[in-house]
Design an enzyme around this catalytic site. Structure first.
Site, PDB file in Angstrom:
ATOM      1  N   LYS A  14       0.842  -1.215   0.000  1.00  0.00           N
ATOM      2  CA  LYS A  14       0.000   0.000   0.000  1.00  0.00           C
ATOM      3  C   LYS A  14       0.871   1.257   0.000  1.00  0.00           C
ATOM      4  O   LYS A  14       0.673   2.167  -0.801  1.00  0.00           O
ATOM      5  CB  LYS A  14      -0.928   0.015   1.237  1.00  0.00           C
ATOM      6  CG  LYS A  14      -1.800  -1.225   1.371  1.00  0.00           C
ATOM      7  CD  LYS A  14      -2.708  -1.160   2.582  1.00  0.00           C
ATOM      8  CE  LYS A  14      -2.013  -1.194   3.928  1.00  0.00           C
ATOM      9  NZ  LYS A  14      -1.306  -2.459   4.242  1.00  0.00           N
ATOM     10  N   ARG A 127      11.864  -5.258   5.279  1.00  0.00           N
ATOM     11  CA  ARG A 127      11.587  -3.857   4.923  1.00  0.00           C
ATOM     12  C   ARG A 127      12.452  -2.869   5.709  1.00  0.00           C
ATOM     13  O   ARG A 127      12.701  -3.039   6.888  1.00  0.00           O
ATOM     14  CB  ARG A 127      10.124  -3.532   5.195  1.00  0.00           C
ATOM     15  CG  ARG A 127       9.843  -2.024   5.070  1.00  0.00           C
ATOM     16  CD  ARG A 127       8.395  -1.694   5.084  1.00  0.00           C
ATOM     17  NE  ARG A 127       7.705  -2.236   6.222  1.00  0.00           N
ATOM     18  CZ  ARG A 127       6.401  -2.189   6.372  1.00  0.00           C
ATOM     19  NH1 ARG A 127       5.659  -1.634   5.450  1.00  0.00           N
ATOM     20  NH2 ARG A 127       5.841  -2.693   7.438  1.00  0.00           N
ATOM     21  N   ARG A 172      -0.865  -8.606  13.661  1.00  0.00           N
ATOM     22  CA  ARG A 172      -1.342  -7.705  12.605  1.00  0.00           C
ATOM     23  C   ARG A 172      -2.202  -8.451  11.591  1.00  0.00           C
ATOM     24  O   ARG A 172      -3.199  -7.924  11.100  1.00  0.00           O
ATOM     25  CB  ARG A 172      -0.140  -7.043  11.911  1.00  0.00           C
ATOM     26  CG  ARG A 172       0.571  -6.040  12.813  1.00  0.00           C
ATOM     27  CD  ARG A 172       1.970  -5.701  12.340  1.00  0.00           C
ATOM     28  NE  ARG A 172       2.016  -4.953  11.100  1.00  0.00           N
ATOM     29  CZ  ARG A 172       3.129  -4.724  10.406  1.00  0.00           C
ATOM     30  NH1 ARG A 172       4.289  -5.199  10.832  1.00  0.00           N
ATOM     31  NH2 ARG A 172       3.093  -4.028   9.304  1.00  0.00           N
TER      32      ARG A 172
HETATM   33  P1  AP5 Z   1       4.874  -1.616   1.843  1.00  0.00           P
HETATM   34  O1  AP5 Z   1       4.503  -0.826   0.632  1.00  0.00           O
HETATM   35  O2  AP5 Z   1       5.615  -0.926   2.928  1.00  0.00           O
HETATM   36  O3  AP5 Z   1       3.570  -2.364   2.395  1.00  0.00           O
HETATM   37  P2  AP5 Z   1       2.292  -1.802   3.163  1.00  0.00           P
HETATM   38  O4  AP5 Z   1       1.102  -2.474   2.592  1.00  0.00           O
HETATM   39  O5  AP5 Z   1       2.298  -0.303   3.161  1.00  0.00           O
HETATM   40  O6  AP5 Z   1       2.596  -2.417   4.585  1.00  0.00           O
HETATM   41  P3  AP5 Z   1       2.488  -1.820   6.051  1.00  0.00           P
HETATM   42  O7  AP5 Z   1       3.224  -2.792   6.925  1.00  0.00           O
HETATM   43  O8  AP5 Z   1       2.937  -0.384   6.101  1.00  0.00           O
HETATM   44  O9  AP5 Z   1       0.993  -1.895   6.293  1.00  0.00           O
HETATM   45  P4  AP5 Z   1       0.307  -1.912   7.637  1.00  0.00           P
HETATM   46  O10 AP5 Z   1      -1.100  -1.766   7.207  1.00  0.00           O
HETATM   47  O11 AP5 Z   1       0.588  -3.086   8.500  1.00  0.00           O
HETATM   48  O12 AP5 Z   1       0.982  -0.677   8.424  1.00  0.00           O
HETATM   49  P5  AP5 Z   1       0.467   0.754   8.845  1.00  0.00           P
HETATM   50  O13 AP5 Z   1       1.630   1.642   8.876  1.00  0.00           O
HETATM   51  O14 AP5 Z   1      -0.726   1.162   8.064  1.00  0.00           O
HETATM   52  O15 AP5 Z   1       5.698  -2.902   1.341  1.00  0.00           O
HETATM   53  C1  AP5 Z   1       6.249  -3.828   2.275  1.00  0.00           C
HETATM   54  C2  AP5 Z   1       7.611  -4.329   1.769  1.00  0.00           C
HETATM   55  O16 AP5 Z   1       7.416  -5.100   0.584  1.00  0.00           O
HETATM   56  C3  AP5 Z   1       8.570  -3.198   1.381  1.00  0.00           C
HETATM   57  O17 AP5 Z   1       9.870  -3.542   1.784  1.00  0.00           O
HETATM   58  C4  AP5 Z   1       8.464  -3.094  -0.140  1.00  0.00           C
HETATM   59  O18 AP5 Z   1       9.684  -2.658  -0.729  1.00  0.00           O
HETATM   60  C5  AP5 Z   1       8.114  -4.521  -0.527  1.00  0.00           C
HETATM   61  N1  AP5 Z   1       7.201  -4.581  -1.671  1.00  0.00           N
HETATM   62  C6  AP5 Z   1       6.127  -3.780  -1.912  1.00  0.00           C
HETATM   63  N2  AP5 Z   1       5.506  -4.123  -3.051  1.00  0.00           N
HETATM   64  C7  AP5 Z   1       6.203  -5.193  -3.551  1.00  0.00           C
HETATM   65  C8  AP5 Z   1       6.046  -6.009  -4.723  1.00  0.00           C
HETATM   66  N3  AP5 Z   1       5.054  -5.838  -5.606  1.00  0.00           N
HETATM   67  N4  AP5 Z   1       6.928  -7.021  -4.905  1.00  0.00           N
HETATM   68  C9  AP5 Z   1       7.960  -7.238  -4.025  1.00  0.00           C
HETATM   69  N5  AP5 Z   1       8.156  -6.490  -2.895  1.00  0.00           N
HETATM   70  C10 AP5 Z   1       7.281  -5.479  -2.661  1.00  0.00           C
HETATM   71  O19 AP5 Z   1      -0.046   0.472  10.334  1.00  0.00           O
HETATM   72  C11 AP5 Z   1       0.849   0.178  11.387  1.00  0.00           C
HETATM   73  C12 AP5 Z   1       0.087   0.104  12.691  1.00  0.00           C
HETATM   74  O20 AP5 Z   1      -0.526   1.372  12.981  1.00  0.00           O
HETATM   75  C13 AP5 Z   1      -1.082  -0.893  12.742  1.00  0.00           C
HETATM   76  O21 AP5 Z   1      -0.657  -2.200  13.050  1.00  0.00           O
HETATM   77  C14 AP5 Z   1      -1.949  -0.272  13.855  1.00  0.00           C
HETATM   78  O22 AP5 Z   1      -1.399  -0.523  15.125  1.00  0.00           O
HETATM   79  C15 AP5 Z   1      -1.815   1.208  13.587  1.00  0.00           C
HETATM   80  N6  AP5 Z   1      -2.837   1.712  12.626  1.00  0.00           N
HETATM   81  C16 AP5 Z   1      -2.593   2.282  11.411  1.00  0.00           C
HETATM   82  N7  AP5 Z   1      -3.752   2.631  10.820  1.00  0.00           N
HETATM   83  C17 AP5 Z   1      -4.737   2.275  11.681  1.00  0.00           C
HETATM   84  C18 AP5 Z   1      -6.157   2.352  11.599  1.00  0.00           C
HETATM   85  N8  AP5 Z   1      -6.782   2.868  10.511  1.00  0.00           N
HETATM   86  N9  AP5 Z   1      -6.875   1.879  12.640  1.00  0.00           N
HETATM   87  C19 AP5 Z   1      -6.262   1.370  13.742  1.00  0.00           C
HETATM   88  N10 AP5 Z   1      -4.919   1.249  13.873  1.00  0.00           N
HETATM   89  C20 AP5 Z   1      -4.165   1.703  12.840  1.00  0.00           C
END
Ligand code: AP5
Length: 216
Positions: A14, A127, A172
């Site tokens: 994402k 990552r 998660r």
């Molecule tokens: P990346 O693009 O970083 O993936 P992502 O989907 O953004 O993953 P996140 O871990 O950031 O998502 P998340 O939803 O768990 O975290 P968030 O910060 O929202 O890609 C991942 C890796 O893969 C990278 O190294 C990249 O290079 C590689 N990659 C990408 N695409 C690829 C491809 N096509 N092929 C190969 N490699 C690839 O949330 C974190 C925490 O915050 C949550 O756990 C929660 O505690 C809190 N939180 C955030 N939002 C909320 C909410 N709305 N409600 C409640 N709690 C929340």
């Protein structure tokens, strides 16, 4: 102008795809994960409260994240909003609908980035991000061209997230399946869902997303 949601489990890509859309389409990325991490590193009361919750991989309460998004929606942006990691529960989805209606806009398309769980573990533990500009890298899939130097801004501080461990990933994933995956049906029923294959190469995923946006 299109307003979109990027929906998918941790590591689906994402953030990676959101950053490309910001560069290529002048959209604004609203990542609740980034907002919460900014709050925790600035040491606010709210940041301290959410830090432990995030590190264990649990969801932060709906009211906190809805409040964060509400603050950002006061200035609609011509290129459109990318909601990244929000909404994550049905309550957040309803709230987002109300907030968008309040500013005379709506969600045009919800892009589900579909991947399988095995790939996620590999992506998450490998990552790292640039501490200066937030560019996202991976030890094997997408390393910096020069080790330790950001391709995007030349920054030399690379960071790994406290919740990017196998243990926290289990929590998660559970939160994703329990609380967030029902949103797939929610937006399908509203006729807004489009699914792309998140296991493909990053450029291929970006092209699939572009195709959906160009016909929206
Ligand atoms: P990346 O693009 O970083 O993936 P992502 O989907 O953004 O993953 P996140 O871990 O950031 O998502 P998340 O939803 O768990 O975290 P968030 O910060 O929202 O890609 C991942 C890796 O893969 C990278 O190294 C990249 O290079 C590689 N990659 C990408 N695409 C690829 C491809 N096509 N092929 C190969 N490699 C690839 O949330 C974190 C925490 O915050 C949550 O756990 C929660 O505690 C809190 N939180 C955030 N939002 C909320 C909410 N709305 N409600 C409640 N709690 C929340």
């Amino acid at each position: 102008m299109v307003n979109i949601i990027l929906l998918g489990p941790p590591g689906a890509g994402k953030g990676t795809q959101a950053k490309r859309l910001v560069d290529e389409r002048d959209m604004v990325q609203l990542s609740t994960g980034d907002m919460l991490r900014a709050a925790r590193s600035s040491g606010t009361e709210m940041g301290k409260r959410v830090a432990a919750v995030m590190d264990r991989g649990n969801l932060v309460t709906d009211d906190i994240v809805i409040g964060l998004i509400e603050e950002q929606l006061v200035h609609p942006h011509g290129g459109g909003f990318i909601f990244d990691g929000f909404p994550r529960t049905l309550k957040q989805a309803d709230a987002l609908g109300d907030l968008m209606a309040r500013i005379g806009q709506n969600i045009d398309v919800v892009l589900e980035i579909r991947v399988d769980d095995e790939a996620l573990k590999h992506r998450i533990v490998g990552r790292y991000t640039c501490g200066t500009c937030g560019a996202v890298y991976h030890d094997e899939n997408h390393p910096t061209r020069v080790p330790g130097v950001c391709d995007n801004c030349g920054g030399t501080t690379m960071k790994r997230r406290a919740d990017d461990t196998e243990e926290a990933l289990k929590t998660r994933m559970l939160a994703y399946y329990r609380d967030t995956s029902p949103l797939i049906g929610y937006y399908y029923a509203k006729g807004k869902l489009a699914t792309v294959d998140g296991l493909a190469e990053m450029d291929t995923v970006a092209a699939a997303i572009a195709k959906v946006l160009d016909r929206t």
